[in-house]
Scaffold this motif. Structure first.
Motif, mmCIF file in Angstrom:
data_model
loop_
_atom_site.group_PDB
_atom_site.id
_atom_site.type_symbol
_atom_site.label_atom_id
_atom_site.label_comp_id
_atom_site.label_asym_id
_atom_site.label_seq_id
_atom_site.Cartn_x
_atom_site.Cartn_y
_atom_site.Cartn_z
ATOM 1 N N GLY B 96 0.809 -1.214 0.000
ATOM 2 C CA GLY B 96 0.000 0.000 0.000
ATOM 3 C C GLY B 96 0.842 1.264 0.000
ATOM 4 N N ARG B 97 2.161 1.092 0.068
ATOM 5 C CA ARG B 97 3.127 2.202 0.005
ATOM 6 C C ARG B 97 2.864 3.229 1.112
ATOM 7 N NH1 ARG B 97 5.827 2.066 -4.857
ATOM 8 N NH2 ARG B 97 7.329 3.333 -3.702
ATOM 9 N N ARG B 193 1.895 11.810 -0.313
ATOM 10 C CA ARG B 193 1.784 11.866 -1.781
ATOM 11 C C ARG B 193 0.396 11.425 -2.225
ATOM 12 N NH1 ARG B 193 7.004 8.913 -4.252
ATOM 13 N NH2 ARG B 193 6.105 9.574 -6.238
ATOM 14 N N PHE B 194 -0.266 10.659 -1.403
ATOM 15 C CA PHE B 194 -1.665 10.308 -1.686
ATOM 16 C C PHE B 194 -2.315 10.030 -0.341
ATOM 17 C CE2 PHE B 194 0.486 6.327 -1.203
ATOM 18 C CZ PHE B 194 -0.420 5.520 -0.528
ATOM 19 N N ASP B 200 -13.207 13.631 -1.996
ATOM 20 C CA ASP B 200 -12.998 13.015 -3.305
ATOM 21 C C ASP B 200 -12.847 11.513 -3.083
ATOM 22 O OD1 ASP B 200 -12.309 12.326 -5.873
ATOM 23 O OD2 ASP B 200 -10.223 12.996 -5.686
ATOM 24 N N PRO B 201 -13.969 10.811 -2.871
ATOM 25 C CA PRO B 201 -13.883 9.406 -2.454
ATOM 26 C C PRO B 201 -13.172 8.540 -3.496
ATOM 27 C CG PRO B 201 -16.120 10.249 -2.245
ATOM 28 C CD PRO B 201 -15.347 11.268 -3.021
ATOM 29 N N GLN B 202 -12.265 7.730 -2.994
ATOM 30 C CA GLN B 202 -11.537 6.802 -3.857
ATOM 31 C C GLN B 202 -11.386 5.501 -3.093
ATOM 32 O OE1 GLN B 202 -7.889 8.995 -4.355
ATOM 33 N NE2 GLN B 202 -8.466 9.614 -6.416
ATOM 34 N N SER B 203 -11.162 4.437 -3.825
ATOM 35 C CA SER B 203 -10.779 3.223 -3.128
ATOM 36 C C SER B 203 -9.301 2.973 -3.398
ATOM 37 C CB SER B 203 -11.633 2.035 -3.556
ATOM 38 O OG SER B 203 -11.509 1.824 -4.936
ATOM 39 N N LEU B 204 -8.569 2.701 -2.314
ATOM 40 C CA LEU B 204 -7.139 2.452 -2.407
ATOM 41 C C LEU B 204 -6.905 0.959 -2.376
ATOM 42 C CD1 LEU B 204 -5.574 4.979 0.148
ATOM 43 C CD2 LEU B 204 -5.626 5.169 -2.330
ATOM 44 N N HIS B 205 -5.823 0.551 -3.024
ATOM 45 C CA HIS B 205 -5.310 -0.814 -2.853
ATOM 46 C C HIS B 205 -6.314 -1.871 -3.291
ATOM 47 C CE1 HIS B 205 -3.340 1.517 0.641
ATOM 48 N NE2 HIS B 205 -2.656 1.700 -0.444
ATOM 49 N N GLY B 206 -7.030 -1.582 -4.366
ATOM 50 C CA GLY B 206 -7.999 -2.541 -4.870
ATOM 51 C C GLY B 206 -7.346 -3.560 -5.797
#
Lengths: 601, 387
Positions: B96-97, B193-194, B200-206
């Motif tokens: 996931g950095r 960096r993120f 601003d909904p996002q899904s990470l690590h999908g």
């Protein structure tokens, strides 16, 4: 990035703005949670089957009227019960294993004080009338409750009461310092608002009964045990009847009553010390003693066993002793004889032996140890029986016993006769009398609708948690109907969500002040105390909108409908397309209001 | 300001100085003092952060992963079985950095149940994508923890700061506690960096399908390869402000040495005494301490060992069936460079003392043998118990 860290390595990773709803994680699931109300142990222990977790949930939100109406659905006499009930609910309260039980009894009184003064809520009025007429003997708690529930089911009721005012034991057996008449009048007023007719000073004579079949469709006899049992010993006739004395005081004839009981016969006048002995260890003995104390007489309770074996409520004994009532334990009366203006009472010293079948210690006389004590009067308070022998003799005729009522075979009377209240009940309490009235209403309604063969099964369907208590809401198919019968145990509660608290309850009058008048001794809870007490309720087995299931669901699979409705019809549902069956919702539900099921089961 | 601090306290003080926002941990001896100290800091308010109590190490790592994805500086600490329980989440943090920093107190894994120093727990996590820095004393624990945040945030990889159980975690030493103001200059507020953003909904690590997964992994490897350069720059700044630096490896009297002992952690301090003794006796002995194990500092190691005749490696760990782990890595690092033979020794497992004599034995055995054994040589083992 920290500004001075240049030449950053590449960062290539999945970040998506698209929703993850395409991934139907629910398809992996082998089990599914479901909202399922369960049964709270307090409700099972309450003879009236009140929906206590729901009542306290509403009370904790300050919705006192709604909470009170929820009581009224199962019990027409919350003002009386909130004062005189022996509150077995608190004995069953799961919170008792955590710190102290919720003060359910004091909250009931608080809610009735707050909300009980208004008119009868319109939705308690029957929607239609059945055309059936029921005669009810006795306007005590059993008769009043029977009338209340029958009338709400659309049946016409007429109560026959031998005394000049209605209420039975509530009015004539319980002193005003425990139950003020105004509270009782208000409660009876609500019942007559339903159309129930109460004919006072009209005992249900045997002759009236003979003609009942032509005017009524059924008869409920709930006139209790109002005749005190006399002392079976030499000179027993000199003893006065405790219940009659209480009745005289409540009728306002206290002074004449005292005259009648020769307490003013003393030629020395009122200044001379006047004393009374009360034989017995039950609540009547305590009530007689505390009433005598308030009339300026020094009472001594004589009991053949010890204080811990007395059947009277423990807190009543505490109050009596604190107010100045004397108690002599292990003393059994042998004989009474006149001694001048007084009575000489011969007492046998007793000793403790071994526990009896009921768990209380048995006693035996100590040979050669007796003594004589002198009192101005002696009161017997050793029990009571039915006023009319045929009330209880009817029991011998057989019939169907449903627990709190007995349906007699249609014999000489020519109409169905149901016995209830103390004539039938194992536990002689106000709450059990109300339970009997409710059972009578359900039994008669089933009788009219489906015939006598349907009664037993119909009553079974209304049992709360499979116990003895019945619910009218369940009988009428209300929301409680859908709850599981599984009784929530202490281990089912997620105690991580509760912190220990032992808040103050309502106070009481100082004992010296209390002993000087018939003013109500126990104080009501203050609003803050009531909110705190109601907030302590675990709300065992019911959803109280805490939202933990939704908060903790890792899949956001719990959806809240009616979110903007202001709260009243907020409802959660589980979207099984995304529920993986992980069970976090069940674990985090503090009150066991959910259940997990195998898919396809 | 110099203070007498336990190794654990030095670590906790560094976390406070780094102005960490979220700490989540599950207690385990010998890590407990670190998290107890941090819980105290959070509750008294001397650290403006949240301490999240959780029911397991797996959840502790999951909690800091969530917090780090929310864009704040995070910390956790564990040891032994606790670290093993985190394993799945360790991959997640690195993949996931997320620039999470963790203190890992080297403790033996059970069974048999043993609370004492042993590096096998952290080395078993070497392939998870975490940077690993092994410390030798209390000051280095504090300094490394501060540097770890800079390094993690520069390359977007998590960092384990590793210290030996008891020999370091529970040993009191004078430690220079830097001023907050200076630390703030070295370590400014974290600017991710993120990160997750409710606006601003996002899904990470999908999902990463076949077409992109390898590139993700390549980008992690490139980040690892960039670590030495970043560490060097960060340490340079650190030295300017605080006057101390460590490097990925530390060499002691290696320039003219014919035999160099390679080791790590607190054993290096003992080894230094042994090397001094041998030098006094006329032997050309040297010491190479490996501070950074991941990424393995191949260039630094090759540079220090470029002309040595024999290399001895002392490991407080064992990869069963392969032997000392540092030795394996070192052989691999030297392949294609100096062909000097590598002698592998294992000692001090489960907290057994590594003494000056143990170190001297490594040197004498290495000098005596013409070529190394195929298997690692175990020192100080009671062979009679195994008959």
């Amino acid at each position: 990035m920290t500004p001075h860290d240049a030449n950053l390595p590449p960062l290539f990773m999945p970040i998506s703005s698209a929703p993850t709803s395409a991934n139907r994680t629910g398809s992996w699931s082998s089990r599914q949670p479901r909202y399922e109300g369960k049964t709270a142990p307090c409700s099972v222990h309450c003879p009236c089957g009140e929906d206590i977790p729901h009542i306290e949930m509403l009370a904790a939100r300050g919705e006192y009227t709604e909470a009170w109406r929820t009581i009224l659905a199962e019990n027409p006499l919350p003002g009386s019960c909130g004062r005189v009930c022996f509150h077995p609910c608190e004995g069953g309260c799961n919170r008792g294993e955590f710190d102290d039980p919720v003060a359910i009894n004091a909250l009931e009184r608080f809610l009735d004080d707050r909300a009980g003064c208004g008119p009868l809520p319109a939705d308690f009025l029957p929607l239609s009338t059945s055309g059936k007429r029921i005669a009810i003997a006795g306007s005590g708690p059993a008769g009043l409750a029977a009338a209340w529930f029958l009338a709400r089911l659309g049946h016409e009721c007429e109560i026959f009461e031998s005394a000049p005012e209605p209420g039975g034991l509530l009015r004539y057996g319980i002193p005003a310092y425990r139950l003020p008449a105004a509270v009782l009048d208000r409660e009876i007023g609500r019942i007559t608002e339903l159309g129930v007719r109460i004919r006072c000073s009209t005992p249900l004579e045997k002759e009236l009964l003979a003609n009942a079949a032509s005017q009524y469709d059924a008869l409920f006899i709930g006139c209790g045990n109002s005749r005190g049992i006399g002392l079976d010993l030499p000179g027993g006739e000199y003893a006065l009847d405790g219940l009659s004395f209480l009745r005289a005081v409540r009728s306002g004839s206290a002074l004449s009553g005292v005259d009648k009981y020769r307490l003013h016969d003393d030629p020395q006048g009122a200044a001379a010390p006047r004393t009374a002995a009360i034989i017995g260890g039950g609540n009547t003995a305590i009530d007689v003693a505390r009433t005598l104390l308030r009339l300026g007489i020094t009472p001594t309770i004589l009991y053949r066993r010890r204080r811990e074996e007395m059947p009277a409520f423990s807190h009543e004994i505490d109050s009596a002793l604190a107010e100045g009532v004397h108690l002599i334990e292990l003393s059994a009366p042998l004989a009474i004889r006149p001694a001048g203006k007084n009575l000489a009472l011969t007492l046998q010293k007793m000793r403790i032996t071994e526990p009896g079948a009921d768990g209380r210690m048995r006693v035996l006389p100590v040979e050669g140890e007796s003594r004589e004590m002198t009192f101005s009067a002696v009161y017997a308070a050793i029990g009571a029986r039915a006023e009319e022998p045929w009330h209880s003799m009817a029991r011998a005729e057989g019939g169907l016993n449903f627990g709190h009522t007995l349906l007699l075979p249609v014999g000489a009377a020519g109409l169905p006769v149901l016995l209830g209240g103390d004539l039938v009940n194992q536990v002689e309490s106000v709450a059990d009398a109300i339970a009997s009235g409710k059972e009578a209403a359900i039994a008669l309604d089933l009788l009219f609708r489906e015939g006598s063969a349907a009664i037993a099964a119909g009553i079974e369907r209304c049992r709360i948690g499979g116990g003895h208590s019945l619910s009218m809401e369940i009988y009428q198919g209300g929301p409680r109907h859908s709850r599981s019968r599984r009784v929530v145990a202490f281990q089912d509660i997620n105690r991580d969500y509760f912190t220990s608290s032992r808040p103050q309850r309502g106070g009481s009058l100082p004992h010296t002040t209390a002993a000087g008048s018939f003013a109500e001794v126990e104080a009501a809870l203050e609003a803050g105390q009531a909110l705190e007490q109601a907030g302590r309720c675990f709300n065992c087995g019911i959803c109280n909108d805490c939202d933990n299931c939704r908060t903790f669901c890792p899949e956001a699979a719990v959806v809240l409908d009616g979110q903007n409705s202001g709260g009243s019809d907020r409802e959660r549902r589980i979207t099984y397309d995304y529920c993986k069956g992980c069970g976090v919702c069940l674990t985090e539900c503090p009150r066991c209001a959910m259940v997990m099921e195998e898919v396809g089961s | 300001m110099k203070m007498l601090l336990e190794g654990s306290q030095a670590c906790a003080e560094a976390v406070r100085l780094a102005r960490v926002k979220v700490v989540s941990a599950y207690p385990i001896t010998p890590q407990t003092h670190i998290v107890e100290e941090l819980a105290k800091f959070c509750s008294e308010g001397s650290l403006d952060g949240r301490f999240l109590c959780v029911e397991s190490e797996h959840s502790a790592m999951a909690a800091v992963i969530g917090a780090a994805a929310g864009g704040v500086r995070t910390f956790t600490a564990s040891s032994s079985q606790g670290l093993a329980l985190m394993h799945e989440m360790l991959h997640w943090a690195a993949g996931g950095r997320l620039p999470i920093v963790m203190a890992e107190v080297n403790r033996a894994l059970g069974p048999g149940w043993n609370l004492w120093a042993d590096q096998t727990d952290s080395l078993a996590q070497r392939d998870t994508g975490w940077i690993q820095l092994y410390c030798a004393d209390g000051q280095e624990v504090l300094d490394t923890t501060l540097q770890a945040y800079r390094l993690a945030e520069a390359v977007n990889l998590p960092v384990m700061v590793i210290l030996d159980a008891f020999f370091l975690s529970h040993t009191w030493e004078p430690v220079d506690l830097p001023d907050q103001e200076k630390v703030d200059r070295f370590l400014p507020p974290y600017s991710p960096r993120f990160c997750m953003n409710t606006a601003d909904p996002q899904s990470l690590h999908g999902v990463a399908p076949i077409g992109v997964y390898m590139e993700m992994r390549r980008s992690m490897q490139l980040a690892m390869e960039a670590v030495p350069e970043h560490l060097a720059r960060i340490e340079e700044e650190f030295a300017t402000l605080f006057g101390r630096s460590y490097g990925p490896v530390e060499s002691y009297l290696c320039d003219d040495a014919d035999v160099i002992l390679v080791t790590s952690g607190t054993a290096a301090g003992t080894a230094r005494v042994a090397v001094d003794q041998l030098r006094n006796e006329g032997e050309k002995a040297g010491l190479l301490r490996i501070r950074m194990f991941r990424p393995f500092p191949v260039r630094s190691v090759r540079q220090v060992l470029k002309s040595v005749q024999k290399v001895a490696v002392l490991d407080r760990n064992c990869s069963f069936g392969a032997g000392g782990i540092f030795a394996s890595e070192l052989k691999s690092a030297l392949h294609g460079g100096n062909p000097a033979p590598v002698y592998s020794y294992i000692a001090g497992l489960g907290g057994r003392d590594i003494t000056v004599d143990t170190i001297r034995q490594c040197f004498s055995l290495t000098r005596a043998a013409a070529r190394p054994d195929i298997e690692s040589v175990w020192l100080g083992v009671k062979e009679e118990l195994l008959k």
